[in-house]
Design a protein around this motif. Structure first.
Motif, PDB file in Angstrom:
ATOM      1  N   VAL A   1     -21.063  87.366 -55.651  1.00  0.00           N
ATOM      2  CA  VAL A   1     -21.245  85.878 -56.045  1.00  0.00           C
ATOM      3  C   VAL A   1     -22.670  85.570 -56.452  1.00  0.00           C
ATOM      4  O   VAL A   1     -23.609  86.485 -55.870  1.00  0.00           O
ATOM      5  CB  VAL A   1     -20.908  84.966 -54.546  1.00  0.00           C
TER       6      VAL A   1
ATOM      7  N   PRO B   1     -18.360  82.667 -57.683  1.00  0.00           N
ATOM      8  CA  PRO B   1     -17.902  83.972 -57.746  1.00  0.00           C
ATOM      9  C   PRO B   1     -18.556  84.385 -59.145  1.00  0.00           C
ATOM     10  O   PRO B   1     -18.552  83.663 -60.037  1.00  0.00           O
ATOM     11  CB  PRO B   1     -16.302  83.761 -57.715  1.00  0.00           C
TER      12      PRO B   1
ATOM     13  N   LEU C   1     -13.403  81.596 -52.974  1.00  0.00           N
ATOM     14  CA  LEU C   1     -13.694  82.483 -54.016  1.00  0.00           C
ATOM     15  C   LEU C   1     -12.642  83.391 -54.770  1.00  0.00           C
ATOM     16  O   LEU C   1     -12.750  83.763 -55.827  1.00  0.00           O
ATOM     17  CB  LEU C   1     -14.856  83.360 -53.182  1.00  0.00           C
TER      18      LEU C   1
ATOM     19  N   GLY D   1     -15.708  78.150 -56.619  1.00  0.00           N
ATOM     20  CA  GLY D   1     -17.185  78.085 -56.112  1.00  0.00           C
ATOM     21  C   GLY D   1     -16.792  76.969 -54.904  1.00  0.00           C
ATOM     22  O   GLY D   1     -15.892  76.345 -54.725  1.00  0.00           O
TER      23      GLY D   1
END
Ligand code: GCU
Length: 511
Positions: free
Chosen positions: A142, A170, A255, A260
């Motif tokens: 991430v 991500p 994710l 996000g």
């Protein structure tokens, strides 16, 4: 008295020191009012000419003043304000009439009587990325950004507001990605990146040397335990963690689906209490003075903060700002619904166990009452809302039945955008206090507006007095308006495995 005096003195000292540090002459500005919650509540009652409020009921079924839990007594005024008729009674039959006539009326009533208005002079927010780094959440790489939104306080430097927010997206999907903003406590890094073992060794030997310089007798201890390192690594990401599934934390599920998320700290926007109402963003805008009856309450302030968060997201190329959602549970569930209703840039909302002041009908008398929100929860609402809990006032006694609007209309303000109403069950702690049925009735009634705007509601008629709640764990997820009561407690987590695919599909997103 002394305790209060002491607190006050500390407060003043803190402001004075802060101002000196910033080179501000605090004598040039009106002093911020420091009220207790009770003093602020009484001040608002006085402004409204209210001499007596009905007390809120107790949630304890055995208490003498316990809340009503009898469905046959729950609808003292069963006919809701008609969401599809203007105040003058004209029927609304086209989308254009909705947007031009009816919707503005409803917005006006909610602002004036329920949640309050955002003052025109609310200052600008400027966002800074404080820290940006790459991390791993379980197996997902991430990008994390710690953000701070500083509110311009040049007009009143005695109050400082910095909104705290953490963006996590991500890094293993082709962006930009949809993002869910979640109302939360203090945001933290999900899995902070750490120095390598070699770097840790360097840090430890320098640290040991420093300590020995401070206290030479420590050398003996370090010599005795040569393998000991005072600074240790935090546990790293678990690459062997089981694949994300429906029981994983909601953030991991997001994710894994290529979404996000943002956590935004509500209390960095506005305190969750009455005494804080002359500070935070409400206090800053009011230059430290108490609210007027139409001024915003904490729910609207939190919603405003989420909108400022979305302003930032619109500037971040990792984010698809047309696909940003808002989520919260309980009081934050109320705030999520308010956010979605007032800011049409939000594409989707997940409203978790929101109860009174959220999805549940104010007019219903079941569990939490209007009197609870004019008592303990008064600062969530605007001052004018207190009128509906008044037993005695210069404008007479009023109840929830006198409200010009109700929660079905708040849900309708979200139409035709994606709106998911979520609850758990009383047996697992999502208490009867929340009035699930009243929320279902509001959802049913709101559906008429979704249909008018050409999308689908939960797939039933809009006859809120006749429609029965579906059994627990029934997903009504075909439409743009959705309902699901899961079999867990006071949380929306068990509904994420339904919410994410529903929202992704409707937003036409796949990673
Ligand atoms: C209390 C309050 C609710 C609120 C909840 C919470 O139960 O009466 O209105 O939603 O707290 O936020 O935890």
């Amino acid at each position: 008295m002394t305790k209060h005096f002491l607190l006050l003195s500390f407060f003043w000292l803190a402001i004075a020191i802060d101002c000196r540090a910033q080179g501000v002459d605090s004598s040039k500005f009106p002093k911020p009012v420091v009220f207790t919650t009770q003093q602020d509540h009484e001040n608002m009652m006085k402004q409204l000419g209210i001499t007596q409020l009905r007390p809120g009921p107790s949630g304890d079924a055995n208490a003498p003043n316990h809340a009503n839990y009898d469905q046959t007594k729950a609808n003292p005024c069963p006919v809701l304000p008609d969401v599809l008729a203007t105040r003058k009674g004209t029927k609304i039959t086209t989308a254009e009439q909705w947007w031009k006539q009816r919707r503005p009326e409803i917005v006006e009533d909610f602002e004036k009587e329920v949640y309050g208005r955002i003052p025109a002079n609310v200052p600008q927010v400027s966002w800074t990325v404080k820290v940006m780094e790459r991390e791993f959440v379980a197996r997902t790489p991430v990008i994390v950004k710690m953000l701070q939104g500083h509110v311009d306080n040049n007009a009143y430097p005695l109050i400082n507001v910095d909104i705290n927010m953490m963006l996590v997206v991500p890094a293993n999907v082709k962006g930009p990605v949809p993002v869910l903003i979640m109302f939360s406590g203090r945001p933290s890094f999900p899995a902070p990146a750490q120095p390598s073992p070699d770097e840790m060794e360097k840090i430890n030997s320098a640290f040991k040397e420093m300590m020995i310089r401070q206290d030479p007798s420590l050398k003996m201890i370090f010599d005795k335990y040569p393998a000991y390192t005072p600074v240790t690594r935090l546990p790293g990401p678990n690459f062997f963690a089981p694949a994300v599934n429906g029981d994983s934390p909601p953030t991991e599920q997001l994710l894994a689906a290529g979404w996000g998320y943002v956590t935004i700290e509500t209390t960095s926007i506005q305190a969750d209490n009455g005494e804080g109402i002359t500070r935070g963003i409400i206090g800053l805008t009011n230059k430290g003075q108490p609210r007027k009856p139409e001024d915003w309450g904490a729910l609207r302030a939190w919603a405003w903060g989420a909108s400022r968060g979305l302003d930032y997201l619109e500037t971040d190329s990792l984010v698809d700002a047309k696909k940003v959602g808002i989520e919260g549970v309980s009081r934050y569930g109320k705030a999520a619904l308010v956010t979605m209703a007032f800011d049409q840039r939000f594409a989707v909302v997940l409203v978790g166990s929101s109860g009174k002041g959220g999805a549940t009908l104010h007019r219903r008398v079941f569990g939490e009452a209007v009197e609870s929100l004019t008592g303990g929860g008064y600062y969530w609402m605007c001052g004018n809302y207190l009128k509906y809990g008044a037993a005695q006032s210069t404008t007479g006694a009023k109840t929830g039945c006198d409200l010009p609007v109700d929660s079905h209309e708040l849900i309708a303000l979200c139409a035709p955008r994606l709106t998911f109403i979520s609850y758990g069950i009383p047996e697992k702690g999502d208490a009867n206090w929340l009035d699930h049925k009243g929320s279902y009735m509001a959802t049913v009634a709101a559906g008429a507006v979704f249909k008018l705007l050409g999308v689908n509601d939960i797939g039933v008629t809009n006859d809120y007095m006749k429609e029965e709640m579906p059994p627990v764990n029934t997903g009504m997820l075909e439409g743009e308006l959705a309902w699901r009561q899961h079999d867990g407690g006071h949380t929306d987590a068990p509904n994420f495995k339904f919410f994410i695919p529903w929202a992704s599909k409707k937003l036409n997103y796949s990673k």
